[in-house]
Design a protein around this motif. Sequence first.
Motif, PDB file in Angstrom:
ATOM      1  N   TYR A  12     108.046  -4.955  60.834  1.00  0.00           N
ATOM      2  CA  TYR A  12     106.884  -5.171  61.699  1.00  0.00           C
ATOM      3  C   TYR A  12     105.581  -5.084  60.903  1.00  0.00           C
ATOM      4  CZ  TYR A  12     103.195  -4.047  65.072  1.00  0.00           C
ATOM      5  OH  TYR A  12     102.015  -4.015  65.769  1.00  0.00           O
ATOM      6  N   LEU A  13     105.373  -3.992  60.180  1.00  0.00           N
ATOM      7  CA  LEU A  13     104.130  -3.823  59.435  1.00  0.00           C
ATOM      8  C   LEU A  13     104.109  -4.663  58.175  1.00  0.00           C
ATOM      9  CD1 LEU A  13     101.396  -2.497  58.971  1.00  0.00           C
ATOM     10  CD2 LEU A  13     102.609  -0.552  57.932  1.00  0.00           C
ATOM     11  N   GLY A  14     105.259  -4.774  57.504  1.00  0.00           N
ATOM     12  CA  GLY A  14     105.295  -5.498  56.241  1.00  0.00           C
ATOM     13  C   GLY A  14     104.773  -6.914  56.340  1.00  0.00           C
ATOM     14  N   ARG A  15     105.081  -7.586  57.439  1.00  0.00           N
ATOM     15  CA  ARG A  15     104.602  -8.960  57.622  1.00  0.00           C
ATOM     16  C   ARG A  15     103.074  -9.001  57.693  1.00  0.00           C
ATOM     17  NH1 ARG A  15     108.530 -12.596  58.982  1.00  0.00           N
ATOM     18  NH2 ARG A  15     110.616 -11.694  59.187  1.00  0.00           N
ATOM     19  N   GLY A  59     112.305  -4.957  36.348  1.00  0.00           N
ATOM     20  CA  GLY A  59     111.435  -6.061  35.953  1.00  0.00           C
ATOM     21  C   GLY A  59     110.650  -6.727  37.065  1.00  0.00           C
ATOM     22  N   ILE A  60     110.880  -6.357  38.320  1.00  0.00           N
ATOM     23  CA  ILE A  60     110.231  -7.093  39.406  1.00  0.00           C
ATOM     24  C   ILE A  60     108.754  -6.731  39.566  1.00  0.00           C
ATOM     25  CG2 ILE A  60     112.418  -7.252  40.655  1.00  0.00           C
ATOM     26  CD1 ILE A  60     111.281  -5.221  42.666  1.00  0.00           C
ATOM     27  N   MET A  61     108.308  -5.645  38.916  1.00  0.00           N
ATOM     28  CA  MET A  61     106.916  -5.214  39.085  1.00  0.00           C
ATOM     29  C   MET A  61     106.061  -5.469  37.849  1.00  0.00           C
ATOM     30  SD  MET A  61     107.521  -1.599  41.068  1.00  0.00           S
ATOM     31  CE  MET A  61     108.707  -1.485  42.414  1.00  0.00           C
ATOM     32  N   GLU A  62     106.589  -6.183  36.881  1.00  0.00           N
ATOM     33  CA  GLU A  62     105.820  -6.463  35.667  1.00  0.00           C
ATOM     34  C   GLU A  62     104.518  -7.176  36.018  1.00  0.00           C
ATOM     35  OE1 GLU A  62     106.495  -5.294  32.781  1.00  0.00           O
ATOM     36  OE2 GLU A  62     108.487  -4.516  33.298  1.00  0.00           O
ATOM     37  N   GLY A  63     103.407  -6.627  35.576  1.00  0.00           N
ATOM     38  CA  GLY A  63     102.106  -7.241  35.818  1.00  0.00           C
ATOM     39  C   GLY A  63     101.502  -6.954  37.171  1.00  0.00           C
ATOM     40  N   ALA A  64     102.187  -6.189  38.016  1.00  0.00           N
ATOM     41  CA  ALA A  64     101.654  -5.894  39.355  1.00  0.00           C
ATOM     42  C   ALA A  64     100.539  -4.859  39.271  1.00  0.00           C
ATOM     43  CB  ALA A  64     102.762  -5.389  40.266  1.00  0.00           C
ATOM     44  N   ASP A  65      99.504  -5.082  40.050  1.00  0.00           N
ATOM     45  CA  ASP A  65      98.404  -4.125  40.132  1.00  0.00           C
ATOM     46  C   ASP A  65      98.657  -3.055  41.185  1.00  0.00           C
ATOM     47  OD1 ASP A  65      96.293  -5.484  38.346  1.00  0.00           O
ATOM     48  OD2 ASP A  65      96.863  -7.094  39.713  1.00  0.00           O
ATOM     49  N   LEU A  66      99.455  -3.413  42.184  1.00  0.00           N
ATOM     50  CA  LEU A  66      99.627  -2.527  43.334  1.00  0.00           C
ATOM     51  C   LEU A  66     101.012  -2.735  43.936  1.00  0.00           C
ATOM     52  CD1 LEU A  66      98.423  -0.683  45.658  1.00  0.00           C
ATOM     53  CD2 LEU A  66      97.631  -2.808  46.720  1.00  0.00           C
ATOM     54  N   VAL A  67     101.637  -1.638  44.352  1.00  0.00           N
ATOM     55  CA  VAL A  67     102.836  -1.691  45.186  1.00  0.00           C
ATOM     56  C   VAL A  67     102.500  -1.015  46.500  1.00  0.00           C
ATOM     57  CG1 VAL A  67     105.210  -0.870  45.502  1.00  0.00           C
ATOM     58  CG2 VAL A  67     104.462  -1.721  43.262  1.00  0.00           C
ATOM     59  N   VAL A  68     102.825  -1.673  47.604  1.00  0.00           N
ATOM     60  CA  VAL A  68     102.653  -1.084  48.933  1.00  0.00           C
ATOM     61  C   VAL A  68     104.024  -1.044  49.591  1.00  0.00           C
ATOM     62  CG1 VAL A  68     101.514  -1.222  51.175  1.00  0.00           C
ATOM     63  CG2 VAL A  68     100.325  -2.031  49.125  1.00  0.00           C
ATOM     64  N   SER A  69     104.461   0.149  49.966  1.00  0.00           N
ATOM     65  CA  SER A  69     105.780   0.272  50.583  1.00  0.00           C
ATOM     66  C   SER A  69     105.661   0.659  52.048  1.00  0.00           C
ATOM     67  CB  SER A  69     106.636   1.304  49.858  1.00  0.00           C
ATOM     68  OG  SER A  69     107.888   1.421  50.526  1.00  0.00           O
ATOM     69  N   ALA A  70     106.221  -0.202  52.888  1.00  0.00           N
ATOM     70  CA  ALA A  70     106.412   0.108  54.306  1.00  0.00           C
ATOM     71  C   ALA A  70     107.904   0.188  54.574  1.00  0.00           C
ATOM     72  CB  ALA A  70     105.769  -0.963  55.171  1.00  0.00           C
ATOM     73  N   LEU A  71     108.650   0.566  53.543  1.00  0.00           N
ATOM     74  CA  LEU A  71     110.106   0.579  53.600  1.00  0.00           C
ATOM     75  C   LEU A  71     110.602   1.836  54.315  1.00  0.00           C
ATOM     76  CD1 LEU A  71     112.678  -0.891  52.549  1.00  0.00           C
ATOM     77  CD2 LEU A  71     112.560   0.605  50.545  1.00  0.00           C
ATOM     78  N   GLY A  72     111.501   1.649  55.261  1.00  0.00           N
ATOM     79  CA  GLY A  72     112.088   2.789  55.951  1.00  0.00           C
ATOM     80  C   GLY A  72     113.083   2.320  56.990  1.00  0.00           C
ATOM     81  N   ILE A  73     113.950   3.234  57.393  1.00  0.00           N
ATOM     82  CA  ILE A  73     114.918   2.927  58.433  1.00  0.00           C
ATOM     83  C   ILE A  73     114.261   3.062  59.797  1.00  0.00           C
ATOM     84  CG2 ILE A  73     116.988   3.770  59.616  1.00  0.00           C
ATOM     85  CD1 ILE A  73     118.190   4.472  56.991  1.00  0.00           C
TER      86      ILE A  73
END
Length: 284
Positions: A12-15, A59-73
Motif C-alpha cells: 500500500y505505502l510502497g506504491r 549488488g542491487i544498491m550500488e550507486g544508490a543514494d537512499l534506501v526506503v523500506s516499507a517492508l513488513g508482513i
Amino acid sequence: MKTVLVAGATGYLGRYLCAEYARRGWYVTALVRSRARASDLTADQLVEAEATVPATLQGIMEGADLVVSALGITRQADRLSYRDVDYQANLNLLLEAERAGVGRFAYVHVLNADAMRHVPLVAAKAEFVQALQASPLPSTVIAPSGYFSDMGDFLSMARSGRVWLFAPGTRRINPIHGADLAAATADATDAGMAWRDVGGPDTFTHIELAHLAAAAVGRPPRVTLLPDWLRRLTFRLLPMVSPRRIHGPAQFFLTAMGMDMVGQACGTRRLKDHFASSVRGEHT
C-alpha cells in the motif's frame, strides 16, 4: 540524478513512495518479489529479489543514494514470521546498504512502538530500528499513526448497521493517507531527519470515526461500547484460536485501540473524502 531504492514497493505505502520520489525527480528502483505484481509501479527499474535471502540482494544498491523500506508482513499467508521479515529481511537490506555505501536508510515504523513491545509485529519492527540506529549509516525512522486504508473496518461495521468499539471510545487517532505519508517520508529524508512521528490533518475519537463512517454509508450512527477488559482478554486468547495471519494484525489493532495514536499533522487529504470515495468504489 539521485537514486532511491524502495523496498516493499508493491505494498500500500510502497506504491505511493515510488510515485512520490519519481515526482521529485529521483531515479526510482523498486525492489519486488514478483514482476507480475509490479507492472503498474511508477519506477525506472524493477529489481526482483527476496529480502529474506541475502544472496539475492548482492549488488542491487550500488550507486544508490537512499534506501526506503516499507517492508513488513501484514496478512501474508506464507510461513514467514514477523521476525523473519520485519526484523531479519530489513536487517539484510541494511547490511547490503552498508556494504554498498548508501547515503541514507529510511524505515517506516509505527507510532508508540515503545508502548507496544508486547505485540509480536511491533517487537520485530522495534528490534530492527535498534539495529538501524546502531548502524554507521545515517538513518530516518518514520512512525505513522495509522493509514486511511486501516479505517476500512469502521466503514464495514457502519454498513452492517452497528459499530462496535471499546469503552470509553474517546481514544484519539489521526490516520494519514498513503500519498501524504509518502510525501512526509520524502520531506524527512530530504531534510536528513532522524525520526518523525506523523499523522493526517484531522484527529478523531473512535466514536467520531464511527459517526463519520455512518454518514459516509448513509446510515444512522449506531455505536455499542464493549467493556475494555474484553479487548485485553481477546488479545490474550486470539493466538490460541486463530492462525498468525489473523491474530497478528488483530493483536496490533486491539492494542492500538487502547491508546491515543496521534502524530504530527501532515498532508491535505481528508478521511471524510476517502470514506466517500470508498463508498463509491473508487481507489484512493
